[in-house]
Design a protein around this motif. Structure first.
Motif, PDB file in Angstrom:
ATOM      1  N   VAL A   7      17.024 -28.988  26.697  1.00 45.32           N
ATOM      2  CA  VAL A   7      17.487 -28.148  25.593  1.00 45.32           C
ATOM      3  C   VAL A   7      18.661 -28.831  24.923  1.00 45.32           C
ATOM      4  O   VAL A   7      19.521 -29.404  25.598  1.00 45.32           O
ATOM      5  N   VAL A   8      18.687 -28.781  23.587  1.00 44.80           N
ATOM      6  CA  VAL A   8      19.828 -29.281  22.817  1.00 44.80           C
ATOM      7  C   VAL A   8      20.285 -28.151  21.903  1.00 44.80           C
ATOM      8  O   VAL A   8      19.475 -27.553  21.195  1.00 44.80           O
ATOM      9  N   LEU A  17      25.420 -29.784  22.614  1.00 40.49           N
ATOM     10  CA  LEU A  17      25.358 -29.576  24.056  1.00 40.49           C
ATOM     11  C   LEU A  17      23.937 -29.891  24.509  1.00 40.49           C
ATOM     12  O   LEU A  17      22.974 -29.414  23.902  1.00 40.49           O
ATOM     13  N   HIS A  18      23.821 -30.696  25.558  1.00 36.85           N
ATOM     14  CA  HIS A  18      22.523 -31.115  26.075  1.00 36.85           C
ATOM     15  C   HIS A  18      22.397 -30.644  27.525  1.00 36.85           C
ATOM     16  O   HIS A  18      23.350 -30.761  28.287  1.00 36.85           O
ATOM     17  N   ALA A  19      21.218 -30.153  27.878  1.00 33.32           N
ATOM     18  CA  ALA A  19      20.955 -29.755  29.262  1.00 33.32           C
ATOM     19  C   ALA A  19      19.507 -30.095  29.593  1.00 33.32           C
ATOM     20  O   ALA A  19      18.622 -29.973  28.746  1.00 33.32           O
ATOM     21  N   ASN A  20      19.280 -30.553  30.811  1.00 34.75           N
ATOM     22  CA  ASN A  20      17.906 -30.770  31.259  1.00 34.75           C
ATOM     23  C   ASN A  20      17.781 -30.491  32.741  1.00 34.75           C
ATOM     24  O   ASN A  20      18.765 -30.453  33.471  1.00 34.75           O
ATOM     25  N   TRP A  21      16.549 -30.287  33.153  1.00 29.34           N
ATOM     26  CA  TRP A  21      16.234 -29.996  34.546  1.00 29.34           C
ATOM     27  C   TRP A  21      14.958 -30.749  34.888  1.00 29.34           C
ATOM     28  O   TRP A  21      13.998 -30.752  34.117  1.00 29.34           O
ATOM     29  N   THR A  22      14.949 -31.411  36.012  1.00 26.84           N
ATOM     30  CA  THR A  22      13.794 -32.193  36.439  1.00 26.84           C
ATOM     31  C   THR A  22      13.386 -31.762  37.833  1.00 26.84           C
ATOM     32  O   THR A  22      14.230 -31.542  38.701  1.00 26.84           O
ATOM     33  N   GLN A  23      12.093 -31.663  38.038  1.00 25.17           N
ATOM     34  CA  GLN A  23      11.570 -31.372  39.362  1.00 25.17           C
ATOM     35  C   GLN A  23      10.417 -32.337  39.619  1.00 25.17           C
ATOM     36  O   GLN A  23       9.569 -32.542  38.751  1.00 25.17           O
ATOM     37  N   ALA A  24      10.392 -32.950  40.789  1.00 26.87           N
ATOM     38  CA  ALA A  24       9.364 -33.934  41.112  1.00 26.87           C
ATOM     39  C   ALA A  24       8.819 -33.706  42.512  1.00 26.87           C
ATOM     40  O   ALA A  24       9.539 -33.283  43.408  1.00 26.87           O
ATOM     41  N   LEU A  25       7.557 -34.017  42.674  1.00 17.47           N
ATOM     42  CA  LEU A  25       6.900 -33.949  43.966  1.00 17.47           C
ATOM     43  C   LEU A  25       6.674 -35.378  44.426  1.00 17.47           C
ATOM     44  O   LEU A  25       6.052 -36.168  43.728  1.00 17.47           O
ATOM     45  N   GLY A  48      23.933 -31.603  32.515  1.00 12.55           N
ATOM     46  CA  GLY A  48      24.416 -31.067  31.254  1.00 12.55           C
ATOM     47  C   GLY A  48      25.530 -31.951  30.719  1.00 12.55           C
ATOM     48  O   GLY A  48      26.282 -32.537  31.500  1.00 12.55           O
ATOM     49  N   ASP A  49      25.601 -32.083  29.413  1.00 11.86           N
ATOM     50  CA  ASP A  49      26.688 -32.872  28.835  1.00 11.86           C
ATOM     51  C   ASP A  49      26.985 -32.425  27.410  1.00 11.86           C
ATOM     52  O   ASP A  49      26.235 -31.685  26.794  1.00 11.86           O
ATOM     53  N   LEU A  50      28.126 -32.854  26.939  1.00  6.25           N
ATOM     54  CA  LEU A  50      28.577 -32.612  25.564  1.00  6.25           C
ATOM     55  C   LEU A  50      28.586 -33.942  24.826  1.00  6.25           C
ATOM     56  O   LEU A  50      28.980 -34.955  25.387  1.00  6.25           O
ATOM     57  N   LYS A  51      28.164 -33.908  23.569  1.00  4.88           N
ATOM     58  CA  LYS A  51      28.256 -35.107  22.736  1.00  4.88           C
ATOM     59  C   LYS A  51      28.949 -34.713  21.444  1.00  4.88           C
ATOM     60  O   LYS A  51      28.671 -33.662  20.872  1.00  4.88           O
ATOM     61  N   TRP A  52      29.872 -35.559  20.995  1.00  7.00           N
ATOM     62  CA  TRP A  52      30.558 -35.281  19.752  1.00  7.00           C
ATOM     63  C   TRP A  52      30.778 -36.575  18.986  1.00  7.00           C
ATOM     64  O   TRP A  52      30.779 -37.651  19.548  1.00  7.00           O
TER      65      TRP A  52
END
Length: 58
Positions: A7-8, A17-25, A48-52
């Motif tokens: 998500v951005v 603001l950037h956020a991501n989630w990863t799931q792996a098998l 999650g991170d901030l970019k400016w």
């Protein structure tokens, strides 16, 4: 198998603001002491991170 939604959100023109989630098998190589194969392993990670922007047009 891997999933990776992200998500951005940009509340201001110079800030996002950037956020991501990863799931792996993943498969485990090898066997236990009694000769049985190891079970599959689920792994998950979130970030999650901030970019400016400091300069115009950059």
């Amino acid at each position: 198998m891997t999933t990776a939604p992200s998500v951005v959100y940009q509340p201001l023109a110079w800030l996002s603001l950037h956020a991501n989630w990863t799931q792996a098998l993943g498969a485990n190589n090898g066997r236990s002491a009694d000769g049985r194969p190891f079970k599959l392993e689920w792994r998950s990670n979130s970030k999650g991170d901030l970019k400016w922007r400091f300069f115009k047009g950059a």
